[in-house]
Design a protein around this motif. Sequence first.
Motif, PDB file in Angstrom:
ATOM      1  N   ASP A  34      28.662 -13.958  37.913  1.00 38.58           N
ATOM      2  CA  ASP A  34      27.850 -13.682  36.731  1.00 38.58           C
ATOM      3  C   ASP A  34      28.667 -13.514  35.451  1.00 38.58           C
ATOM      4  OD1 ASP A  34      25.511 -13.695  38.252  1.00 38.58           O
ATOM      5  OD2 ASP A  34      25.800 -11.595  38.830  1.00 38.58           O
ATOM      6  N   PHE A  35      29.971 -13.672  35.538  1.00 40.55           N
ATOM      7  CA  PHE A  35      30.807 -13.509  34.351  1.00 40.55           C
ATOM      8  C   PHE A  35      30.432 -14.567  33.312  1.00 40.55           C
ATOM      9  CE2 PHE A  35      34.599 -14.084  31.766  1.00 40.55           C
ATOM     10  CZ  PHE A  35      35.031 -12.791  31.564  1.00 40.55           C
ATOM     11  N   HIS A  36      30.209 -14.138  32.079  1.00 37.99           N
ATOM     12  CA  HIS A  36      29.861 -15.056  30.999  1.00 37.99           C
ATOM     13  C   HIS A  36      31.105 -15.348  30.168  1.00 37.99           C
ATOM     14  CE1 HIS A  36      25.644 -14.825  31.928  1.00 37.99           C
ATOM     15  NE2 HIS A  36      25.669 -13.501  31.845  1.00 37.99           N
ATOM     16  N   TYR A  37      31.450 -16.605  30.060  1.00 44.31           N
ATOM     17  CA  TYR A  37      32.654 -17.003  29.330  1.00 44.31           C
ATOM     18  C   TYR A  37      32.369 -17.180  27.844  1.00 44.31           C
ATOM     19  CZ  TYR A  37      35.060 -17.710  33.743  1.00 44.31           C
ATOM     20  OH  TYR A  37      35.655 -17.504  34.957  1.00 44.31           O
ATOM     21  N   LEU A  38      31.272 -17.822  27.518  1.00 43.43           N
ATOM     22  CA  LEU A  38      30.956 -18.120  26.122  1.00 43.43           C
ATOM     23  C   LEU A  38      30.403 -16.868  25.460  1.00 43.43           C
ATOM     24  CD1 LEU A  38      30.953 -20.397  24.041  1.00 43.43           C
ATOM     25  CD2 LEU A  38      28.624 -20.963  24.767  1.00 43.43           C
ATOM     26  N   MET A  39      31.165 -16.309  24.508  1.00 46.23           N
ATOM     27  CA  MET A  39      30.804 -15.029  23.907  1.00 46.23           C
ATOM     28  C   MET A  39      30.046 -15.183  22.599  1.00 46.23           C
ATOM     29  SD  MET A  39      33.339 -12.004  22.570  1.00 46.23           S
ATOM     30  CE  MET A  39      33.486 -11.155  24.126  1.00 46.23           C
ATOM     31  N   ASP A  40      30.490 -16.115  21.737  1.00 48.16           N
ATOM     32  CA  ASP A  40      29.914 -16.203  20.397  1.00 48.16           C
ATOM     33  C   ASP A  40      30.115 -17.620  19.871  1.00 48.16           C
ATOM     34  OD1 ASP A  40      28.715 -15.512  18.025  1.00 48.16           O
ATOM     35  OD2 ASP A  40      30.220 -14.043  17.413  1.00 48.16           O
ATOM     36  N   GLU A  41      29.222 -18.035  18.979  1.00 46.42           N
ATOM     37  CA  GLU A  41      29.336 -19.336  18.310  1.00 46.42           C
ATOM     38  C   GLU A  41      28.940 -19.174  16.850  1.00 46.42           C
ATOM     39  OE1 GLU A  41      28.423 -22.966  21.096  1.00 46.42           O
ATOM     40  OE2 GLU A  41      26.793 -21.519  21.323  1.00 46.42           O
ATOM     41  N   PHE A  42      29.700 -19.814  15.964  1.00 47.62           N
ATOM     42  CA  PHE A  42      29.412 -19.781  14.531  1.00 47.62           C
ATOM     43  C   PHE A  42      30.209 -20.893  13.867  1.00 47.62           C
ATOM     44  CE2 PHE A  42      32.626 -16.767  15.808  1.00 47.62           C
ATOM     45  CZ  PHE A  42      33.720 -17.101  15.017  1.00 47.62           C
ATOM     46  N   ALA A  43      29.712 -21.348  12.716  1.00 46.09           N
ATOM     47  CA  ALA A  43      30.367 -22.452  11.996  1.00 46.09           C
ATOM     48  C   ALA A  43      30.690 -23.562  13.001  1.00 46.09           C
ATOM     49  CB  ALA A  43      31.604 -21.943  11.258  1.00 46.09           C
ATOM     50  N   ASP A  44      31.957 -24.002  13.056  1.00 41.86           N
ATOM     51  CA  ASP A  44      32.346 -25.036  14.018  1.00 41.86           C
ATOM     52  C   ASP A  44      33.144 -24.442  15.175  1.00 41.86           C
ATOM     53  OD1 ASP A  44      34.559 -24.362  12.535  1.00 41.86           O
ATOM     54  OD2 ASP A  44      35.195 -26.422  12.124  1.00 41.86           O
ATOM     55  N   LEU A  45      32.925 -23.156  15.449  1.00 42.97           N
ATOM     56  CA  LEU A  45      33.776 -22.411  16.376  1.00 42.97           C
ATOM     57  C   LEU A  45      32.981 -21.756  17.499  1.00 42.97           C
ATOM     58  CD1 LEU A  45      35.736 -20.553  13.565  1.00 42.97           C
ATOM     59  CD2 LEU A  45      36.522 -22.582  14.795  1.00 42.97           C
ATOM     60  N   LYS A  46      33.653 -21.617  18.646  1.00 46.80           N
ATOM     61  CA  LYS A  46      33.100 -20.842  19.747  1.00 46.80           C
ATOM     62  C   LYS A  46      34.172 -19.881  20.236  1.00 46.80           C
ATOM     63  CE  LYS A  46      34.088 -24.730  22.823  1.00 46.80           C
ATOM     64  NZ  LYS A  46      33.493 -25.839  23.567  1.00 46.80           N
ATOM     65  N   VAL A  47      33.752 -18.704  20.635  1.00 50.82           N
ATOM     66  CA  VAL A  47      34.660 -17.676  21.125  1.00 50.82           C
ATOM     67  C   VAL A  47      34.404 -17.481  22.613  1.00 50.82           C
ATOM     68  CG1 VAL A  47      35.421 -15.290  20.912  1.00 50.82           C
ATOM     69  CG2 VAL A  47      34.703 -16.553  18.873  1.00 50.82           C
ATOM     70  N   ILE A  48      35.489 -17.496  23.384  1.00 57.04           N
ATOM     71  CA  ILE A  48      35.409 -17.521  24.837  1.00 57.04           C
ATOM     72  C   ILE A  48      36.181 -16.332  25.413  1.00 57.04           C
ATOM     73  CG2 ILE A  48      35.919 -18.934  26.893  1.00 57.04           C
ATOM     74  CD1 ILE A  48      36.029 -21.363  24.932  1.00 57.04           C
ATOM     75  N   ARG A  49      35.728 -15.830  26.540  1.00 50.82           N
ATOM     76  CA  ARG A  49      36.476 -14.815  27.274  1.00 50.82           C
ATOM     77  C   ARG A  49      37.234 -15.494  28.415  1.00 50.82           C
ATOM     78  NH1 ARG A  49      33.063  -9.829  29.039  1.00 50.82           N
ATOM     79  NH2 ARG A  49      31.980 -11.365  30.318  1.00 50.82           N
ATOM     80  N   TYR A  50      38.388 -14.960  28.731  1.00 51.99           N
ATOM     81  CA  TYR A  50      39.115 -15.446  29.901  1.00 51.99           C
ATOM     82  C   TYR A  50      39.383 -14.281  30.842  1.00 51.99           C
ATOM     83  CZ  TYR A  50      43.403 -13.643  27.601  1.00 51.99           C
ATOM     84  OH  TYR A  50      44.359 -12.844  26.996  1.00 51.99           O
ATOM     85  N   GLN A  51      39.509 -14.594  32.120  1.00 54.10           N
ATOM     86  CA  GLN A  51      39.826 -13.581  33.112  1.00 54.10           C
ATOM     87  C   GLN A  51      41.303 -13.664  33.501  1.00 54.10           C
ATOM     88  OE1 GLN A  51      36.430 -14.533  35.899  1.00 54.10           O
ATOM     89  NE2 GLN A  51      36.096 -12.337  35.699  1.00 54.10           N
ATOM     90  N   VAL A  52      41.779 -12.652  34.186  1.00 57.40           N
ATOM     91  CA  VAL A  52      43.195 -12.575  34.565  1.00 57.40           C
ATOM     92  C   VAL A  52      43.303 -12.458  36.080  1.00 57.40           C
ATOM     93  CG1 VAL A  52      45.414 -11.481  34.125  1.00 57.40           C
ATOM     94  CG2 VAL A  52      43.614 -11.374  32.380  1.00 57.40           C
TER      95      VAL A  52
END
Length: 671
Positions: A34-52
Amino acid sequence: MNLKNMLTIFGVAALLSACGQGGQKDERTAQNEDFHYLMDEFADLKVIRYQVPGWEDLTLRQKEYAYHLSEAAKYGRDITWDQYCKWNIPVRHAVEDILNDYKGDRDSEDFQKFTVYAKRLFFSNGMHHHYAEDKFFPECSKEYFKSLMEAIGEGEKADTLLNVIYAKDIYPQRRSTSSSGDIVALSAVNFYDGVTRKEVEDYYNSIVDPDDTTPVAYGLNTKVVKVGGKVVEEPWKVGGIYSNALEKIVAELGKAAEVAENEIQKKALNLLIEYYETGDLKLWDDFNVEWVQDTIGHVDFINGFIEDYDDPLGRKATWEGYVNIKDSAASARTEVLSANAQWFEDNSPIDPRFKKPLVKGVSAKVVNAVALAGATYPSTPIGINLPNSDWIRRDYGSKSVTIANITHAYDMAAQESPASALNEFAYSQEEIDRYKKYGSYADEIHTDLHECLGHGSGQLLPGVSSTALGEYQSALEEARADLFGLYYAADPKLVELGIMPDGEAYKAEYDSYIRNGLMVQLNRIELGRTVTEAHMQNRKLIAEWCYEKGAQNNVIQKVKKEGKTYFVINDYEALRGLFAQLLAEIQRIKSEGDYKAGKNLIDVYAVNVDRQLHEEVKARYDALGLKPYGGFVNPDIVPVEKDGKVVDYKIVYADDYLRQQLDYGKKYSTL
């Protein structure tokens, strides 16, 4: 980058797919589907989470080592911001203060527009697009922005800052690539002040010893200014420029040295500390010699003024930090490449004069990122090969990494989006099916070859400086490494070594590379603009050159289908031959320091964009609703105390992009 046989890699990929829940969760609870990678989107950008993956397998000492290295990396944040433009930090502080303190209507359309500007500012570490390098502007009005500053009691600063923020003629590009005018004076980067390009080049020509076989990276860690009419360098060191930040970095590096995994790491860290304290570039070389020889540690890092891509003259380095842990299973394939480095060098399609007679110390591994910082945050490379010094590579070798959890996060975030650029720009179902079968893996192998062997291949002729190609050095070096990878991706040797599954897999990478270089990457450029970023120039150069040179034999065909343009490879073996020819020429250019020929390649093939094709690509990509650029938030490493003693370090996954940026502004602000 990476390597090994396909079963191992697909097994690792399957393990990495077992991810986790959004929100603030530690690694144990987050490693689920259930981990969600795609956190945010705006302008021409997307912010992603990564796991370790693998964090819980570390010892307490290794976790502590990674923690202090990560803190040292994050304390360099302000250095990068200031290097990109001297106004960046004052602008960021104003934006942070508004986001933290504004009590007015935050749901209004104007405030939402301001928030998008803030997010873009944080993403790019300043006012210029992180990739295109052009200045971007708030969509809210100047008057509204001023009202926000007045509302939090900072109205006296408003006119000065807003003039910088909104003026199109003040620092329009972070790094100028103008073919006319002085690219030093026209660039926003804070590497030079009051000097011209000619003055800078004359200065370095006067101090560089062309006969030195182990030269330092002259100018790597200084700002060039004019004092009393004389050109001088002001060092970035403790007691000099950026002292406050570097003191914090040094303190954390000292703590890391106390819990290092081995004596090589400890010695390297102490040399790095001494370098920061003195600014002595000979110590920077000494550090890199030690660092490159640490191939046994499980935790590794980069920290320093490293890459010169942002300098219009290709000499000054932007600060960056990065911490990783080794993925031992996945590293098996990169170890195979490393072990066969001499074979690849010996069989390279370049002039024998430019081949290394003895390849030394090539090491490669697959890693998982723990912390991204400076120029690698939020947008990060997926592979790294260091050190950059040609003579250290020659005498001691290099270290190469493929960052598996970042690549995995990109892939998983893409799967969370319903649209597909592959389906839009690939010509046939056969091409689509081939990419789905082989594409991600073939791309990883190309990255392995690029980083592990490509950058470390070849040699300069005696007397040729590593800066001989000037402002074209970065794009040409990336093209050289890419071509090395493209050429060998199709070699039967990779099947023999168990790296490629069969003789067809490489075609997926060839399809993707040509499709991107000739067409898809154009979606990242504003209409009417040229290609300025080094990696985009490199890809365009290779694809355009091969398209032109193969035209007579129809190696790559431009076709129309239902009114849309596509590029189709008709002869993969012939294309490989073209890659070999261009690799040989770019290696010659680098080895001989042929500035004129390098300039010509960039000017003819890498810069200009066909307007009609550009408009078509933009329209097709925009219709997909995809964001062309991605970046990341870091997980937090949180010390766990019991009875006043740290007993563990827990990974906590961030769930708010802006919150991380504001927290970093409070905790790691030094300048």
